[in-house]
Design an enzyme around this catalytic site. Structure first.
Site, PDB file in Angstrom:
ATOM      1  N   GLU A   1       0.890  -1.153   0.000  1.00 55.22           N
ATOM      2  CA  GLU A   1       0.000   0.000   0.000  1.00 55.22           C
ATOM      3  C   GLU A   1       0.934   1.210   0.000  1.00 55.22           C
ATOM      4  O   GLU A   1       1.759   1.349   0.906  1.00 55.22           O
ATOM      5  CB  GLU A   1      -0.851  -0.056   1.275  1.00 55.22           C
ATOM      6  CG  GLU A   1      -2.112   0.744   1.263  1.00 55.22           C
ATOM      7  CD  GLU A   1      -3.071   0.415   0.140  1.00 55.22           C
ATOM      8  OE1 GLU A   1      -3.736   1.348  -0.306  1.00 55.22           O
ATOM      9  OE2 GLU A   1      -3.155  -0.743  -0.316  1.00 55.22           O
TER      10      GLU A   1
ATOM     11  N   ASP B   1      -4.079  11.585   7.354  1.00 57.84           N
ATOM     12  CA  ASP B   1      -2.834  11.067   7.905  1.00 57.84           C
ATOM     13  C   ASP B   1      -2.506  11.687   9.254  1.00 57.84           C
ATOM     14  O   ASP B   1      -2.680  12.875   9.460  1.00 57.84           O
ATOM     15  CB  ASP B   1      -1.668  11.353   6.945  1.00 57.84           C
ATOM     16  CG  ASP B   1      -1.868  10.678   5.601  1.00 57.84           C
ATOM     17  OD1 ASP B   1      -2.539   9.628   5.588  1.00 57.84           O
ATOM     18  OD2 ASP B   1      -1.370  11.185   4.592  1.00 57.84           O
TER      19      ASP B   1
END
Length: 268
Positions: A49, A60
Site C-alpha cells: 500500500e 494522515d
C-alpha cells in the site's frame, strides 16, 4: 486487479492472511525508498500500500505527514513516483500494488489520465481517501475502465446501505477501518468488526483488510480471527524509517525484524 484475486486464493490455500505494509513513495529519498520496498517484500509482505506525497494529507497522522515532508525535501514529484512504481512492478511482477491518495492528485492529472497511468505502470488498486462512496462514481468508473480496483473504506459504524454500496462498487479488497484507538481496546473493537465482516461477506464484498493502528503481531492475529483477510500496517512502519533516518542499513534491518513476526501472525 486480478493480482488481488490470485493472492487471496493462494493465501487461502496456505491458510494464511495477508500482511500489507504502507509506506510513502520517495521517503526518505527515491533510492532508499526502493530498497525499503524490496526489504518489505523479502520480509514477507503479501501486497503493498503506497502513498504519493501530497501537500495536504487530511487522513494522515503526524507520522505519515512527516514521511510526506521528507519525500518533498528529497524533491520527490508525483511523476517520479510513477517511474518508481514502474520499477517496482518490473522487479516484482506478481505482488498487488495499491495506492492510497487524495483526490487533488487525481484531478491534477485528469481523472481518466490518472487511472490510465496507473494501468500503464502496473498499479492494481487506488483508494482515494477524501472521496466518500456517494461521490465516487467518476473515480470508480475511470478505475474500472483501466483495470484498476477502486478501494473503499468501511468505517466501524457503517450502516447497511453503506455496506451494500461498498460491496457493490469496491474491487480488490475492502479497507476495514479499526475502531479509532484500537490499541488497548481490542476486545471491545472485535465485536463490531465481526459483525461487519459477516455483513460484507453476505453482500459479496471484496475481502476485508483491517487497517489503522495495527502495530503488533497480536493485532494482526486478532484481525484475522475476526474474519478479516489480513491487516495493513502504516504508521508503525513509517516510524521505523523515521527512527533510522541517518542509518540506512540499520533501517532496512529494523524493517525486516518488524515485518517477519507480523507476517508470521497471519498463519493460522
Amino acid at each position: 486487479m486480478e493480482r488481488y484475486e490470485s493472492l487471496f486464493a493462494q493465501l487461502k490455500e496456505r491458510k494464511e492472511g495477508a500482511f500489507v505494509p504502507f509506506v510513502t513513495l520517495g521517503d526518505p529519498g527515491i533510492e532508499q525508498s526502493l530498497k525499503i520496498i524490496d526489504t518489505l517484500i523479502e520480509a514477507g509482505a503479501d501486497a503493498l500500500e503506497l502513498g504519493i506525497p501530497f501537500s495536504d494529507p487530511l487522513a494522515d497522522g503526524p507520522t505519515i505527514q512527516n514521511a510526506t515532508l521528507r519525500a518533498f525535501a528529497a524533491g520527490v514529484t508525483p511523476a517520479q513516483c510513477f517511474e518508481v512504481l514502474a520499477l517496482i512492478r518490473q522487479k516484482h511482477p506478481t505482488i498487488p500494488i495499491g495506492l492510497l491518495m487524495y483526490a487533488n492528485l487525481v484531478f491534477n492529472k485528469g481523472i481518466d489520465e490518472f487511472y490510465a497511468e496507473c494501468e500503464k505502470v502496473g498499479v492494481d488498486s487506488v483508494l482515494v481517501a477524501d472521496v466518500p462512496v456517494e461521490e465516487s462514481a467518476p473515480f470508480r468508473q475511470a478505475a474500472l475502465r483501466h483495470n484498476v480496483a477502486p478501494i473503499f473504506i468501511c468505517p466501524p459504524n457503517a450502516d447497511d446501505d453503506l455496506l451494500r454500496q461498498i460491496a457493490s462498487y469496491g474491487r480488490g479488497y475492502t479497507y476495514l477501518l479499526s475502531r479509532a484507538g484500537v490499541t488497548g481496546a481490542e476486545n471491545r473493537a472485535a465485536l463490531p468488526l465481526n459483525h461487519l465482516v459477516a455483513k460484507l461477506k453476505e453482500y459479496n464484498a471484496a475481502p476485508p483488510l483491517q487497517g489503522f493502528g495495527i502495530s503488533a503481531p497480536d493485532q494482526v492475529k486478532a484481525a484475522i480471527d475476526a474474519g478479516a483477510a489480513g491487516a495493513i500496517s502504516g504508521s508503525a512502519i513509517v516510524k521505523i524509517i523515521e527512527q533510522h533516518i541517518n542509518e540506512p542499513e540499520k533501517m532496512l534491518a529494523a524493517l525486516k525484524a518488524f515485518v517477519q513476526p507480523m507476517k508470521a501472525a497471519t498463519r493460522r
